[in-house]
Design a protein around this motif. Structure first.
Motif, mmCIF file in Angstrom:
data_model
loop_
_atom_site.group_PDB
_atom_site.id
_atom_site.type_symbol
_atom_site.label_atom_id
_atom_site.label_comp_id
_atom_site.label_asym_id
_atom_site.label_seq_id
_atom_site.Cartn_x
_atom_site.Cartn_y
_atom_site.Cartn_z
ATOM 1 N N LEU A 102 29.604 -0.783 -21.240
ATOM 2 C CA LEU A 102 28.879 0.271 -21.957
ATOM 3 C C LEU A 102 29.856 1.392 -22.355
ATOM 4 O O LEU A 102 29.872 1.849 -23.506
ATOM 5 N N LEU A 103 30.701 1.810 -21.394
ATOM 6 C CA LEU A 103 31.653 2.887 -21.687
ATOM 7 C C LEU A 103 32.662 2.434 -22.742
ATOM 8 O O LEU A 103 33.024 3.191 -23.650
ATOM 9 N N GLU A 104 33.108 1.182 -22.621
ATOM 10 C CA GLU A 104 34.091 0.686 -23.597
ATOM 11 C C GLU A 104 33.470 0.575 -24.988
ATOM 12 O O GLU A 104 34.120 0.870 -25.992
ATOM 13 N N ASP A 105 32.207 0.125 -25.034
ATOM 14 C CA ASP A 105 31.530 0.047 -26.344
ATOM 15 C C ASP A 105 31.468 1.431 -26.979
ATOM 16 O O ASP A 105 31.685 1.598 -28.182
ATOM 17 N N TYR A 106 31.157 2.430 -26.154
ATOM 18 C CA TYR A 106 31.072 3.790 -26.690
ATOM 19 C C TYR A 106 32.433 4.219 -27.235
ATOM 20 O O TYR A 106 32.535 4.784 -28.322
ATOM 21 N N MET A 107 33.481 3.914 -26.470
ATOM 22 C CA MET A 107 34.812 4.340 -26.909
ATOM 23 C C MET A 107 35.292 3.557 -28.125
ATOM 24 O O MET A 107 36.140 4.014 -28.871
ATOM 25 N N ARG A 108 34.749 2.348 -28.318
ATOM 26 C CA ARG A 108 35.133 1.573 -29.504
ATOM 27 C C ARG A 108 34.536 2.213 -30.760
ATOM 28 O O ARG A 108 35.202 2.390 -31.751
ATOM 29 N N CYS A 109 33.278 2.568 -30.680
ATOM 30 C CA CYS A 109 32.634 3.303 -31.779
ATOM 31 C C CYS A 109 31.238 3.725 -31.336
ATOM 32 O O CYS A 109 30.352 2.874 -31.148
ATOM 33 N N THR A 151 37.664 3.421 -32.959
ATOM 34 C CA THR A 151 39.027 3.457 -32.399
ATOM 35 C C THR A 151 39.653 2.066 -32.465
ATOM 36 O O THR A 151 40.780 1.868 -32.044
ATOM 37 N N VAL A 152 38.871 1.090 -32.954
ATOM 38 C CA VAL A 152 39.419 -0.239 -33.246
ATOM 39 C C VAL A 152 39.020 -0.587 -34.680
ATOM 40 O O VAL A 152 38.182 0.097 -35.264
ATOM 41 N N LYS A 153 39.594 -1.656 -35.214
ATOM 42 C CA LYS A 153 39.294 -2.006 -36.606
ATOM 43 C C LYS A 153 37.816 -2.350 -36.787
ATOM 44 O O LYS A 153 37.207 -2.941 -35.912
ATOM 45 N N CYS A 154 37.280 -1.994 -37.945
ATOM 46 C CA CYS A 154 35.851 -2.215 -38.198
ATOM 47 C C CYS A 154 35.578 -3.627 -38.730
ATOM 48 O O CYS A 154 34.421 -3.955 -39.033
ATOM 49 N N ASP A 155 36.613 -4.446 -38.838
ATOM 50 C CA ASP A 155 36.497 -5.728 -39.552
ATOM 51 C C ASP A 155 35.269 -6.562 -39.189
ATOM 52 O O ASP A 155 34.622 -7.128 -40.049
ATOM 53 N N TYR A 156 34.999 -6.713 -37.893
ATOM 54 C CA TYR A 156 33.903 -7.617 -37.519
ATOM 55 C C TYR A 156 32.613 -6.868 -37.169
ATOM 56 O O TYR A 156 31.706 -7.420 -36.579
ATOM 57 N N CYS A 157 32.556 -5.594 -37.507
ATOM 58 C CA CYS A 157 31.387 -4.826 -37.109
ATOM 59 C C CYS A 157 30.182 -5.177 -37.983
ATOM 60 O O CYS A 157 30.283 -5.255 -39.201
ATOM 61 N N ASP A 158 29.038 -5.357 -37.324
ATOM 62 C CA ASP A 158 27.813 -5.709 -38.042
ATOM 63 C C ASP A 158 27.210 -4.519 -38.789
ATOM 64 O O ASP A 158 26.297 -4.687 -39.578
ATOM 65 N N TYR A 159 27.684 -3.333 -38.480
ATOM 66 C CA TYR A 159 26.990 -2.142 -39.004
ATOM 67 C C TYR A 159 27.769 -1.415 -40.108
ATOM 68 O O TYR A 159 27.438 -0.289 -40.441
ATOM 69 N N SER A 160 28.784 -2.091 -40.640
ATOM 70 C CA SER A 160 29.592 -1.414 -41.656
ATOM 71 C C SER A 160 28.760 -1.052 -42.879
ATOM 72 O O SER A 160 29.101 -0.124 -43.608
ATOM 73 N N GLY A 161 27.656 -1.781 -43.099
ATOM 74 C CA GLY A 161 26.830 -1.486 -44.264
ATOM 75 C C GLY A 161 25.959 -0.260 -44.092
ATOM 76 O O GLY A 161 25.434 0.271 -45.066
ATOM 77 N N ILE A 162 25.775 0.205 -42.861
ATOM 78 C CA ILE A 162 24.870 1.356 -42.695
ATOM 79 C C ILE A 162 25.545 2.585 -42.110
ATOM 80 O O ILE A 162 24.992 3.669 -42.142
ATOM 81 N N CYS A 163 26.733 2.432 -41.550
ATOM 82 C CA CYS A 163 27.371 3.623 -40.979
ATOM 83 C C CYS A 163 28.036 4.421 -42.097
ATOM 84 O O CYS A 163 28.269 3.898 -43.167
ATOM 85 N N ARG A 164 28.341 5.688 -41.830
ATOM 86 C CA ARG A 164 28.931 6.521 -42.878
ATOM 87 C C ARG A 164 30.389 6.791 -42.554
ATOM 88 O O ARG A 164 30.803 7.919 -42.364
ATOM 89 N N ARG A 165 31.175 5.720 -42.467
ATOM 90 C CA ARG A 165 32.588 5.931 -42.117
ATOM 91 C C ARG A 165 33.409 6.324 -43.341
ATOM 92 O O ARG A 165 34.535 6.760 -43.220
ATOM 93 N N ASN A 166 32.858 6.112 -44.540
ATOM 94 C CA ASN A 166 33.631 6.443 -45.735
ATOM 95 C C ASN A 166 33.125 7.718 -46.384
ATOM 96 O O ASN A 166 31.931 7.976 -46.346
#
Ligand code: SF4
Length: 955
Positions: A683-690, A915-930
């Motif tokens: 859980l803590l690592e997931d939080y730190m990942r994004c 803090t890691v690459k977003c390449d395989y993230c399922d939520y790239s379509g809804i997050c506001r990273r750009n």
């Protein structure tokens, strides 16, 4: 004496002499023809003559916009000019390359359509310059080092290409200029604006002037000016023909201040700028450049009352289209059509996808793309996802016979069945080789039978236009597919016509000799001014020189003179617009022509003529005249009309674009959905990942994406990890570190079957390949671990404990014992091993948590080490370990960080901070990273996210 009078000077001075001459000719009642270097000049001259004529009528004068038009006019059989289509360029070259023998250059590329297309385009540029196969051959033989083997081979291909080309085309520009001129050409001819004729034009003119009754010549370059090098060959031709009298028109009149400025740039690096009407604007990105140009055009039109038709924008880059698109979109009248490529239309991409599906053996993804075009008739318009379902359930990925077996036995006769049957019938009727016209007919028939009637006839005709395929030989289906693709990618389709009342967008070559009230000169960046000539590796510098083609060394002078001519075209004002950054934010240098001025201004910051355009994405996107854009900007000033949805959308966009902290649009929530009754290291690592990805995941809001299941030849990393973890733990438990190969195989198969591996991969064969590979990886990883002499104690051990006042829990993959009965804690990694710093910097919590849990659950036992173990192909059995003492030393900071993260989760802080690459993230379509640069700025300015400072992924 073939040239009666040669006039030399800048355009305004030439115009005076031109009017003077035409007055005399008209007085003598002579018929005359004006041949100009382009339509812009011709329009200008026609206007001048009209306003000079008392009656407002001019008769007996013919206007021709180029030397090729003159050649057409005097031809005994005038034919419309043709251009070799991109499909024919490809097919002619492919045919010509058949003659390349093994061991010769280009042999390996003889069937490559991309090479054939690029070579065909190169040949067309040679023909355009009047370079025939014979001339190419003779010139390359005479080179100082003799003819190279590549030059010889290219020459042979060119010869064969020329033969095919002449079978299909009768009146390309070079062919028209080649014709014989017999007898005397009656009348008076005035050549206007030519100064850099190519070899083919020079050859024609020599013959023409020998036959013409009377010729006058107006050149915008003087033989005694510093631009004379670019006039050298044309001037030589005129001299050789004989000049009756030379008039230096330019000596009698000064150039305007804008042309004088560019003229001075050739001698001085920082000349004085024009006092009135001059401006340089620095902008960010292509959209910023278009916004600045459009804004200025509207300002000149509305505030200064300048007619849009009197404004011209000079563009050089391919991206010139983006200004036209923006103008069409925002309703600013522009005298240029809105165009797109045939390949971008749904009908074009349907044909290309059809050919791609055939070319890949009916791979299901391409059938899916084909169905996704959305223009099939109702009875064939199957849902694209249906084919994916069929692929998943039946395991069929490709192969016409397999689809055929499926559709002919399908219980339900739905649209997909009808579609596949239609596709099958179409493909079965295609010959393996045929004339291009036959293939086009088959394609057209399929199109007419399957596509709904809403596609305009003009588009249908463009798609299957036989005139684009004049090659007369038989070709294969892959060849016609490639040729068609290249054709569609280069063919323009007009979506909206030009508005003759609008401003113009022209190239710098076309602005020569015209006159507008205002010129906006865009693209003044390094690499564009001066541009680089099309360098083709097939021509050496020496060969280019001998063939009299443009050289890199001449480009700066050529562009300097073009700029001067653009300056001449500006009647009242000249705006220079240059980009400081590209669309990605990378820095761009200004053109060397203006860099000294720009840098000078940057240091003083005082010049009134230097302006910096807004780099705000909001003003770039919403700064236009479109009503929607106006409402957005008004909303920025607090003017929200009735629609609360609109104001919310605006507030969201505004928050994205500012540099302040994160807010409710970025995953800052009032109540956290994440359960915190027992804290796990993941859980803590997931939080730190994004944090945002955690909020979306099954531990937070449980947002699930329904998307196509990826079908591939190996499982996705998650399934792979699950299968290997479970198998390896079972193997060690049962067989220790020396398992039999058979048992490893059996256990892997059990686990693979438990996770439906075969169904996921769609084939028993792929599952077998996967198991065989993993078996070797597991055996080799275990043999490495065996050398440690550890004993098995437990696997998948779930433990609970505490970290200070925090309840914690975790599941340890393997617990081992060393010879002294010390505990060894192992966590299996099927991907790459985490670096040590992740743990010491407080991003990875697994090993410290396992250490703490083991220490609390096995009192009296010493934990000698905690380690990650690699179970991967590259590093089987490799360890990344910490000793018990190292773990002990880390626990204080681990505890501090864990408490901090828990309180951030409680507070509801879940912004997109990867803090890691977003390449395989399922939520790239809804997050506001750009835009991504803002994430860093927001982290910096948001005290609550201090922990992430310095950790945000560098992009
Ligand atoms: S795409 Fe990147 S920033 Fe967006 S949620 Fe996923 S990990 Fe976070």
């Amino acid at each position: 004496m073939l040239i009666k009078t040669l006039y030399e000077g800048h355009y305004r001075a030439l115009e005076e002499d031109f009017l003077e001459l035409t007055r005399c000719l008209r007085k003598e009642e002579k018929q005359f023809t004006v041949i100009s270097a382009g339509t812009g000049q011709l329009d200008r001259l026609r206007r001048l003559l009209l306003s000079d004529a008392d009656t407002g009528i001019i008769g007996g004068i013919e206007f021709l916009p180029g030397i090729r038009h003159l050649a057409q006019k005097i031809s005994p059989v005038p034919l419309p000019a043709e251009k070799v289509s991109h499909s024919d360029r490809t097919l002619f070259t492919l045919h010509a390359m058949k003659a390349v023998n093994e061991g010769e250059p280009l042999f390996d590329l003889r069937e490559n359509t991309e090479t054939a297309h690029s070579m065909g385009t190169f040949f067309e540029s040679l023909f355009e310059h009047g370079i025939t196969p014979e001339l190419y051959d003779i010139t390359s033989i005479s080179l100082s080092g003799g003819q190279s083997i590549t030059e010889k081979t290219v020459g042979r291909i060119l010869g064969s290409y020329d033969i095919e080309r002449r079978k299909g085309y009768l009146s390309c520009g070079d062919m028209i200029l080649e014709q014989d001129i017999s007898g005397v050409v009656q009348g008076t001819y005035i050549f206007y604006g030519f100064y850099d004729l190519n070899p083919s034009q020079r050859r024609f003119l020599k013959r023409f002037c020998n036959s013409a009754e009377e010729v006058f010549w107006f050149s915008p370059v003087s033989g005694n000016s510093h631009w004379s090098s670019i006039y050298k060959r044309t001037s030589q031709l005129l001299q050789n023909m004989g000049i009756g009298s030379l008039i230096r028109s330019g000596n009698r009149m000064q150039m305007n201040s804008f042309a004088a400025f560019f003229e001075a740039l050739a001698d001085q690096s920082i000349p004085a700028v024009p006092v009135k009407g001059f401006r340089i604007t620095a902008v960010s990105g292509e959209i910023g450049a278009c916004r600045a140009a459009l804004g200025r055009i509207v300002e000149m039109n509305i505030e200064e009352g300048i007619d849009l038709r009197r404004i011209a924008v000079v563009r050089r880059k391919q991206e010139g289209e983006s200004l036209v698109r923006l103008a069409h979109h925002e309703g600013v009248p522009v005298n240029a059509p809105l165009k797109t490529k045939l390949s971008s239309l749904p009908a074009g991409s349907l044909v290309l996808n059809l050919l791609r599906a055939i070319g890949t053996g009916f791979y299901y993804v391409h059938i899916q793309n084909l169905l996704a075009s959305g223009i099939f008739v109702d009875e064939l318009a199957a849902d694209p996802l249906e084919i994916v379902d069929v692929a998943e359930n039946s395991g069929i990925r490709m192969g016409l016979q397999r689809w055929r077996d499926w559709y002919s036995t399908a219980r339900e006769k739905n649209r997909l069945v009808s579609f596949l049957r239609k596709l099958d019938t179409f493909f079965s009727g295609l010959p393996p080789v045929a004339l291009a016209s036959e293939y086009l007919e088959h394609l057209r028939n399929f199109f007419e039978e399957t596509v709904s009637g809403s596609i305009p006839l003009s588009i249908r005709d463009s798609l299957f236009d036989p005139r684009e395929f004049t090659f007369s030989g038989e070709i294969s289906l892959p060849q016609v597919s490639d040729a068609l693709r290249l054709n569609y990618q280069t063919r323009d389709i007009v979506l909206r016509p030009a508005d003759p009342e609008g401003f113009r967008v022209v190239t710098i070559e076309k602005i020569r000799g015209s006159l507008f009230d205002s010129i906006l000169l865009m693209d003044m960046e390094e690499g564009i001014y001066p541009g680089s000539p099309d360098e083709d590796p097939r021509l050496s510098e020496e060969l280019r020189t001998r063939l009299q083609m443009a050289l890199k060394t001449e480009r700066e002078t050529e562009d300097g003179f073009l700029l001067r001519q653009a300056g001449e075209a500006a009647g009242k004002s000249l705006d220079i617009i240059f980009r400081q950054t590209d669309s990605e934010g990378a820095e761009i240098s200004p053109s060397p022509f203006i860099s000294n001025l720009v840098h000078l201004d940057n240091s003083s910051g005082k010049a009134a003529w230097f302006v910096t355009g807004s780099s705000s994405p909001l003003s770039q996107m919403a700064g236009g005249a479109h009503p929607g854009q106006k409402r957005v900007l008004a909303a920025g000033n607090g003017d929200y009309p009735v629609d609360p949805m609109f104001s919310r959308a605006y507030a969201a966009e505004h928050s994205r674009m500012n540099y302040g902290g994160f807010d409710c649009y970025d995953g800052i929530v009032s109540s956290s959905p994440v359960k915190l009754d027992r804290i796990s290291p993941t859980l803590l690592e997931d939080y730190m990942r994004c944090p945002f990805a955690l909020l979306m995941s099954s531990k937070g809001w449980k947002i699930r994406r329904t998307e196509l299941t990826e079908i591939g030849t190996s499982p996705d990393p998650m399934i792979r990890g699950l299968v290997i973890h479970a198998a390896l733990e079972e193997i060690v438990k049962e067989q220790g570190f020396f398992p039999t190969e058979k048992r490893v195989d059996d256990i892997l198969r059990e686990q693979a079957s438990g996770h439906s591996l075969e169904g996921r991969l769609g084939s028993e064969l792929f599952a077998d390949i996967f198991i065989e590979k993993q078996k070797q990886i597991i055996l080799s990883s275990l043999s490495q671990l065996a050398a440690k002499g550890w004993k098995y104690k437990g696997s998948e051990v779930s433990l609970e404990g505490s970290l200070g006042d925090m309840p914690i829990g975790g599941r340890i993959d393997l617990i081992m014992e060393d010879n002294a009965s010390n505990l060894i804690l192992l966590d299996l990694k099927t991907g790459s091993l985490p670096g040590k710093r992740g743990t010491t910097e407080g991003r990875h919590f697994q090993l410290p948590f396992y250490y703490q849990l083991a220490a609390q659950n096995y009192p009296g036992r010493n934990v000698a080490s905690a380690a990650y173990v690699s179970v991967s192909e590259r590093k089987p059995g490799k360890l990344m370990s910490f000793t018990g003492d190292e773990m002990e030393n880390l626990m204080k900071s681990v505890s501090f960080n864990a408490h901090r993260i828990v309180s951030m989760i409680r507070e509801g802080l879940f912004p997109p901070v990867p803090t890691v690459k977003c390449d395989y993230c399922d939520y790239s379509g809804i997050c506001r990273r750009n835009p991504f640069s803002r994430i860093k700025a927001k982290v910096k300015s948001d005290k609550r996210m201090e922990m992430f400072a310095g950790m945000v992924l560098k992009k």
